[in-house]
Structures are given as structure tokens and as C-alpha cells.
Scaffold this motif. Sequence first.
Motif, PDB file in Angstrom:
ATOM      1  N   PHE A 107       0.619  -1.246   7.202  1.00 60.85           N
ATOM      2  CA  PHE A 107      -0.021  -0.657   6.029  1.00 60.85           C
ATOM      3  C   PHE A 107      -0.647   0.688   6.355  1.00 60.85           C
ATOM      4  O   PHE A 107      -1.022   0.944   7.495  1.00 60.85           O
ATOM      5  CB  PHE A 107      -1.126  -1.595   5.518  1.00 60.85           C
ATOM      6  CG  PHE A 107      -0.624  -2.957   5.167  1.00 60.85           C
ATOM      7  CD1 PHE A 107      -0.070  -3.203   3.934  1.00 60.85           C
ATOM      8  CD2 PHE A 107      -0.692  -3.990   6.088  1.00 60.85           C
ATOM      9  CE1 PHE A 107       0.409  -4.456   3.614  1.00 60.85           C
ATOM     10  CE2 PHE A 107      -0.216  -5.253   5.778  1.00 60.85           C
ATOM     11  CZ  PHE A 107       0.335  -5.490   4.532  1.00 60.85           C
ATOM     12  N   PRO A 108      -0.856   1.522   5.311  1.00 59.53           N
ATOM     13  CA  PRO A 108      -1.535   2.792   5.532  1.00 59.53           C
ATOM     14  C   PRO A 108      -3.048   2.625   5.672  1.00 59.53           C
ATOM     15  O   PRO A 108      -3.729   3.509   6.187  1.00 59.53           O
ATOM     16  CB  PRO A 108      -1.196   3.601   4.283  1.00 59.53           C
ATOM     17  CG  PRO A 108      -0.959   2.573   3.231  1.00 59.53           C
ATOM     18  CD  PRO A 108      -0.353   1.396   3.956  1.00 59.53           C
ATOM     19  N   ASN A 109      -3.564   1.473   5.213  1.00 63.22           N
ATOM     20  CA  ASN A 109      -5.007   1.239   5.286  1.00 63.22           C
ATOM     21  C   ASN A 109      -5.316  -0.251   5.200  1.00 63.22           C
ATOM     22  O   ASN A 109      -4.461  -1.060   4.823  1.00 63.22           O
ATOM     23  CB  ASN A 109      -5.749   2.017   4.186  1.00 63.22           C
ATOM     24  CG  ASN A 109      -5.234   1.673   2.807  1.00 63.22           C
ATOM     25  OD1 ASN A 109      -5.217   0.518   2.399  1.00 63.22           O
ATOM     26  ND2 ASN A 109      -4.790   2.688   2.083  1.00 63.22           N
ATOM     27  N   HIS A 110      -6.534  -0.595   5.530  1.00 61.23           N
ATOM     28  CA  HIS A 110      -6.998  -1.985   5.556  1.00 61.23           C
ATOM     29  C   HIS A 110      -6.946  -2.617   4.168  1.00 61.23           C
ATOM     30  O   HIS A 110      -6.567  -3.781   4.009  1.00 61.23           O
ATOM     31  CB  HIS A 110      -8.432  -1.995   6.112  1.00 61.23           C
ATOM     32  CG  HIS A 110      -9.041  -3.343   6.201  1.00 61.23           C
ATOM     33  ND1 HIS A 110      -9.781  -3.885   5.185  1.00 61.23           N
ATOM     34  CD2 HIS A 110      -9.017  -4.268   7.183  1.00 61.23           C
ATOM     35  CE1 HIS A 110     -10.190  -5.094   5.535  1.00 61.23           C
ATOM     36  NE2 HIS A 110      -9.743  -5.342   6.754  1.00 61.23           N
ATOM     37  N   ASP A 111      -7.324  -1.863   3.141  1.00 62.28           N
ATOM     38  CA  ASP A 111      -7.355  -2.385   1.777  1.00 62.28           C
ATOM     39  C   ASP A 111      -5.983  -2.889   1.329  1.00 62.28           C
ATOM     40  O   ASP A 111      -5.872  -3.974   0.745  1.00 62.28           O
ATOM     41  CB  ASP A 111      -7.864  -1.309   0.812  1.00 62.28           C
ATOM     42  CG  ASP A 111      -7.926  -1.808  -0.618  1.00 62.28           C
ATOM     43  OD1 ASP A 111      -8.658  -2.793  -0.868  1.00 62.28           O
ATOM     44  OD2 ASP A 111      -7.241  -1.220  -1.478  1.00 62.28           O
ATOM     45  N   SER A 112      -4.943  -2.132   1.604  1.00 64.52           N
ATOM     46  CA  SER A 112      -3.589  -2.544   1.219  1.00 64.52           C
ATOM     47  C   SER A 112      -3.193  -3.843   1.908  1.00 64.52           C
ATOM     48  O   SER A 112      -2.595  -4.731   1.294  1.00 64.52           O
ATOM     49  CB  SER A 112      -2.576  -1.453   1.564  1.00 64.52           C
ATOM     50  OG  SER A 112      -2.804  -0.305   0.799  1.00 64.52           O
ATOM     51  N   GLY A 113      -3.542  -3.962   3.170  1.00 68.48           N
ATOM     52  CA  GLY A 113      -3.235  -5.187   3.907  1.00 68.48           C
ATOM     53  C   GLY A 113      -3.927  -6.404   3.335  1.00 68.48           C
ATOM     54  O   GLY A 113      -3.320  -7.467   3.165  1.00 68.48           O
ATOM     55  N   MET A 114      -5.194  -6.256   2.998  1.00 66.65           N
ATOM     56  CA  MET A 114      -5.950  -7.392   2.450  1.00 66.65           C
ATOM     57  C   MET A 114      -5.466  -7.750   1.040  1.00 66.65           C
ATOM     58  O   MET A 114      -5.380  -8.930   0.690  1.00 66.65           O
ATOM     59  CB  MET A 114      -7.449  -7.075   2.431  1.00 66.65           C
ATOM     60  CG  MET A 114      -8.056  -6.957   3.818  1.00 66.65           C
ATOM     61  SD  MET A 114      -7.741  -8.394   4.882  1.00 66.65           S
ATOM     62  CE  MET A 114      -8.547  -9.695   3.958  1.00 66.65           C
ATOM     63  N   ARG A 115      -5.129  -6.738   0.252  1.00 58.26           N
ATOM     64  CA  ARG A 115      -4.617  -7.012  -1.096  1.00 58.26           C
ATOM     65  C   ARG A 115      -3.305  -7.794  -1.034  1.00 58.26           C
ATOM     66  O   ARG A 115      -3.123  -8.780  -1.762  1.00 58.26           O
ATOM     67  CB  ARG A 115      -4.427  -5.713  -1.868  1.00 58.26           C
ATOM     68  CG  ARG A 115      -5.733  -5.109  -2.345  1.00 58.26           C
ATOM     69  CD  ARG A 115      -5.555  -3.814  -3.129  1.00 58.26           C
ATOM     70  NE  ARG A 115      -4.595  -3.966  -4.217  1.00 58.26           N
ATOM     71  CZ  ARG A 115      -3.681  -3.041  -4.527  1.00 58.26           C
ATOM     72  NH1 ARG A 115      -3.584  -1.923  -3.840  1.00 58.26           N
ATOM     73  NH2 ARG A 115      -2.862  -3.241  -5.529  1.00 58.26           N
TER      74      ARG A 115
ATOM     75  N   HIS B 270       2.836  -5.530  -7.448  1.00 58.57           N
ATOM     76  CA  HIS B 270       1.390  -5.324  -7.464  1.00 58.57           C
ATOM     77  C   HIS B 270       0.994  -3.915  -7.003  1.00 58.57           C
ATOM     78  O   HIS B 270      -0.192  -3.643  -6.823  1.00 58.57           O
ATOM     79  CB  HIS B 270       0.708  -6.390  -6.606  1.00 58.57           C
ATOM     80  CG  HIS B 270       0.887  -7.766  -7.162  1.00 58.57           C
ATOM     81  ND1 HIS B 270       0.128  -8.239  -8.205  1.00 58.57           N
ATOM     82  CD2 HIS B 270       1.760  -8.756  -6.844  1.00 58.57           C
ATOM     83  CE1 HIS B 270       0.510  -9.468  -8.498  1.00 58.57           C
ATOM     84  NE2 HIS B 270       1.507  -9.805  -7.688  1.00 58.57           N
ATOM     85  N   HIS B 271       1.995  -3.054  -6.825  1.00 58.81           N
ATOM     86  CA  HIS B 271       1.759  -1.654  -6.439  1.00 58.81           C
ATOM     87  C   HIS B 271       0.916  -1.553  -5.166  1.00 58.81           C
ATOM     88  O   HIS B 271      -0.055  -0.815  -5.110  1.00 58.81           O
ATOM     89  CB  HIS B 271       1.116  -0.873  -7.580  1.00 58.81           C
ATOM     90  CG  HIS B 271       1.865  -1.001  -8.868  1.00 58.81           C
ATOM     91  ND1 HIS B 271       3.078  -0.381  -9.079  1.00 58.81           N
ATOM     92  CD2 HIS B 271       1.596  -1.700  -9.991  1.00 58.81           C
ATOM     93  CE1 HIS B 271       3.519  -0.692 -10.278  1.00 58.81           C
ATOM     94  NE2 HIS B 271       2.644  -1.492 -10.854  1.00 58.81           N
ATOM     95  N   ILE B 272       1.317  -2.326  -4.161  1.00 58.00           N
ATOM     96  CA  ILE B 272       0.639  -2.321  -2.864  1.00 58.00           C
ATOM     97  C   ILE B 272       1.540  -1.588  -1.878  1.00 58.00           C
ATOM     98  O   ILE B 272       2.668  -2.006  -1.621  1.00 58.00           O
ATOM     99  CB  ILE B 272       0.343  -3.755  -2.374  1.00 58.00           C
ATOM    100  CG1 ILE B 272      -0.550  -4.483  -3.388  1.00 58.00           C
ATOM    101  CG2 ILE B 272      -0.311  -3.714  -0.994  1.00 58.00           C
ATOM    102  CD1 ILE B 272      -0.713  -5.965  -3.116  1.00 58.00           C
ATOM    103  N   GLU B 273       1.021  -0.497  -1.337  1.00 58.06           N
ATOM    104  CA  GLU B 273       1.813   0.329  -0.428  1.00 58.06           C
ATOM    105  C   GLU B 273       1.921  -0.318   0.949  1.00 58.06           C
ATOM    106  O   GLU B 273       0.928  -0.751   1.526  1.00 58.06           O
ATOM    107  CB  GLU B 273       1.182   1.711  -0.282  1.00 58.06           C
ATOM    108  CG  GLU B 273       1.997   2.648   0.568  1.00 58.06           C
ATOM    109  CD  GLU B 273       1.377   4.016   0.719  1.00 58.06           C
ATOM    110  OE1 GLU B 273       1.978   4.835   1.426  1.00 58.06           O
ATOM    111  OE2 GLU B 273       0.295   4.266   0.153  1.00 58.06           O
ATOM    112  N   ILE B 274       3.147  -0.393   1.437  1.00 55.94           N
ATOM    113  CA  ILE B 274       3.378  -0.798   2.825  1.00 55.94           C
ATOM    114  C   ILE B 274       4.091   0.348   3.521  1.00 55.94           C
ATOM    115  O   ILE B 274       4.862   1.084   2.906  1.00 55.94           O
ATOM    116  CB  ILE B 274       4.174  -2.114   2.945  1.00 55.94           C
ATOM    117  CG1 ILE B 274       5.552  -1.999   2.328  1.00 55.94           C
ATOM    118  CG2 ILE B 274       3.423  -3.276   2.352  1.00 55.94           C
ATOM    119  CD1 ILE B 274       6.447  -3.202   2.563  1.00 55.94           C
ATOM    120  N   LEU B 275       3.801   0.533   4.801  1.00 58.51           N
ATOM    121  CA  LEU B 275       4.495   1.571   5.569  1.00 58.51           C
ATOM    122  C   LEU B 275       5.886   1.116   5.954  1.00 58.51           C
ATOM    123  O   LEU B 275       6.856   1.821   5.781  1.00 58.51           O
ATOM    124  CB  LEU B 275       3.698   1.938   6.817  1.00 58.51           C
ATOM    125  CG  LEU B 275       2.361   2.622   6.594  1.00 58.51           C
ATOM    126  CD1 LEU B 275       1.647   2.846   7.920  1.00 58.51           C
ATOM    127  CD2 LEU B 275       2.557   3.944   5.861  1.00 58.51           C
TER     128      LEU B 275
END
Length: 86
Positions: free
Chosen positions: A10-18, A64-69
Motif C-alpha cells: 500500500f501507499p500508506n497505512h490507512d489504505s492497508g487498514m481499510r 471500495h476505491h482503496i489504492e494498492i501499490l
Amino acid sequence: MPDIQHYVLFPNHDSGMRLYNELKALGVKAVIAPTPRTASKCCGISLMIDEKDIGAIRQCSEEHHIEILKITAVEKNINPHRDKYC
């Protein structure tokens, strides 16, 4: 044959938790883990997943529009002597 583990990065912690919470609600197994340094030097968390769930995980992240790398495969490198001092 080497033992392989799959990770969602993920680009950030928030995306991973979501994504973790969305997958949990769907009943898709995922484990929060440190990102292996062989996979990326970016965000500190990733999700360990089963290869069979990759399609469902990609679909969930899109819905859910959650960005993953990326989703990557890493050879397990378990050192049984790590952190043993005697």
C-alpha cells in the motif's frame, strides 16, 4: 520448490487498514504484517494473503476505491535463529 508468500502493498497505512477491514467483512483471510524489505521500502504494513484470493482482493479494492501499490510474491526467508541470544 521454494515456499512463497503473497503480500498486498500500500501507499500508506490507512489504505492497508481499510482493505483489511473490508476483506474481514467479506470473510477473506488476510493478516496484517510488516512489509518485507525485499518487496518494498515504502509503507510499513502490508497484508499477507493466499494466492487463491488475489482476484477477490483486487475486486474489493476497486469497489471500495482503496489504492494498492501491487500484489507481490516473496520467497519465505525464515531464520529459526533470529533473536536468539543463547
